[in-house]
Design a protein around this motif. Structure first.
Motif, short mmCIF file in Angstrom:
data_model
loop_
_atom_site.label_atom_id
_atom_site.label_comp_id
_atom_site.label_asym_id
_atom_site.label_seq_id
_atom_site.Cartn_x
_atom_site.Cartn_y
_atom_site.Cartn_z
N GLY A 1 44.55 45.90 50.63
CA GLY A 1 44.43 45.09 49.42
C GLY A 1 44.88 43.68 49.73
O GLY A 1 45.91 43.46 50.37
N HIS A 2 44.11 42.71 49.31
CA HIS A 2 44.48 41.30 49.49
C HIS A 2 45.10 40.84 48.18
O HIS A 2 44.44 40.83 47.14
CB HIS A 2 43.25 40.47 49.85
CG HIS A 2 42.67 40.87 51.17
ND1 HIS A 2 43.06 40.31 52.34
CD2 HIS A 2 41.76 41.81 51.50
CE1 HIS A 2 42.41 40.86 53.35
NE2 HIS A 2 41.61 41.79 52.85
N CYS A 3 46.38 40.51 48.23
CA CYS A 3 47.15 40.22 47.03
C CYS A 3 47.51 38.74 46.95
O CYS A 3 47.80 38.10 47.95
CB CYS A 3 48.43 41.04 47.02
SG CYS A 3 48.13 42.80 47.06
N LEU A 4 47.50 38.23 45.73
CA LEU A 4 47.86 36.85 45.42
C LEU A 4 48.70 36.86 44.16
O LEU A 4 48.68 37.84 43.40
CB LEU A 4 46.61 36.00 45.19
CG LEU A 4 45.77 35.71 46.43
CD1 LEU A 4 44.38 35.29 46.02
CD2 LEU A 4 46.42 34.65 47.27
N PRO A 5 49.43 35.78 43.89
CA PRO A 5 50.16 35.71 42.62
C PRO A 5 49.21 35.95 41.44
O PRO A 5 48.04 35.58 41.48
CB PRO A 5 50.72 34.30 42.61
CG PRO A 5 50.85 33.94 44.04
CD PRO A 5 49.68 34.61 44.72
N ILE A 6 49.73 36.55 40.39
CA ILE A 6 48.92 37.10 39.31
C ILE A 6 47.81 36.20 38.77
O ILE A 6 46.68 36.63 38.73
CB ILE A 6 49.80 37.66 38.18
CG1 ILE A 6 50.41 38.95 38.70
CG2 ILE A 6 49.03 37.91 36.91
CD1 ILE A 6 51.34 39.66 37.78
N PRO A 7 47.99 34.97 38.37
CA PRO A 7 46.81 34.27 37.87
C PRO A 7 45.80 33.93 38.96
O PRO A 7 44.60 33.89 38.72
CB PRO A 7 47.37 33.00 37.23
CG PRO A 7 48.71 32.82 37.82
CD PRO A 7 49.19 34.18 38.23
N LEU A 8 46.27 33.76 40.20
CA LEU A 8 45.37 33.39 41.29
C LEU A 8 44.54 34.57 41.77
O LEU A 8 43.44 34.37 42.28
CB LEU A 8 46.16 32.79 42.45
CG LEU A 8 46.91 31.50 42.16
CD1 LEU A 8 47.69 31.06 43.38
CD2 LEU A 8 45.94 30.41 41.73
N ASN A 9 45.05 35.80 41.63
CA ASN A 9 44.29 36.94 42.11
C ASN A 9 42.99 37.11 41.33
O ASN A 9 41.97 37.49 41.89
CB ASN A 9 45.12 38.22 42.08
CG ASN A 9 45.37 38.76 40.69
OD1 ASN A 9 45.57 37.99 39.75
ND2 ASN A 9 45.37 40.06 40.56
N LEU A 10 43.01 36.81 40.04
CA LEU A 10 41.79 36.92 39.24
C LEU A 10 40.76 35.87 39.65
O LEU A 10 39.57 36.15 39.79
CB LEU A 10 42.12 36.76 37.75
CG LEU A 10 43.07 37.82 37.19
CD1 LEU A 10 43.44 37.47 35.76
CD2 LEU A 10 42.44 39.19 37.27
N ILE A 11 41.23 34.65 39.89
CA ILE A 11 40.33 33.57 40.31
C ILE A 11 39.76 33.84 41.70
O ILE A 11 38.56 33.70 41.93
CB ILE A 11 41.08 32.22 40.27
CG1 ILE A 11 41.50 31.90 38.84
CG2 ILE A 11 40.23 31.10 40.86
CD1 ILE A 11 42.50 30.77 38.72
N ALA A 12 40.62 34.28 42.63
CA ALA A 12 40.16 34.56 44.00
C ALA A 12 39.19 35.73 44.02
O ALA A 12 38.20 35.70 44.75
CB ALA A 12 41.36 34.84 44.90
N GLY A 13 39.47 36.77 43.25
CA GLY A 13 38.57 37.92 43.19
C GLY A 13 37.21 37.54 42.64
O GLY A 13 36.17 37.95 43.17
#
Length: 76
Positions: free
Chosen positions: A31-43
């Motif tokens: 799983g590629h994880c990012l801080p919560i608001p950024l994970n939605l944008i990156a996904g």
């Protein structure tokens, strides 16, 4: 220092992080994880990139489970 963390299946996601996308590699799921608001944008950006890369046809042709003619129905 990178804010993106790659988490192998079964490991804990760091606090305040969310999964942006998953990837099967080397026999395991990552799983590629990012801080919560950024994970939605990156996904969303990754899905858009892959959609454009494949000509806007979607991804059904990549997975054998979406192709009945490729499924093994021999029972063995």
């Amino acid at each position: 220092m990178s804010i993106k963390k790659e988490i192998r299946e079964g490991n804990l996601i760091p606090a305040w992080y969310g999964v942006a996308w998953t990837e099967y590699r080397e026999g395991s799921l990552y799983g590629h994880c990012l801080p919560i608001p950024l994970n939605l944008i990156a996904g969303w950006a990754r899905r858009l990139y892959l959609w454009v890369k494949h000509g806007g046809n979607g991804f059904r042709h990549q997975f054998s489970t979406s192709r009945p003619d490729l499924l093994d129905t021999s029972g063995g």
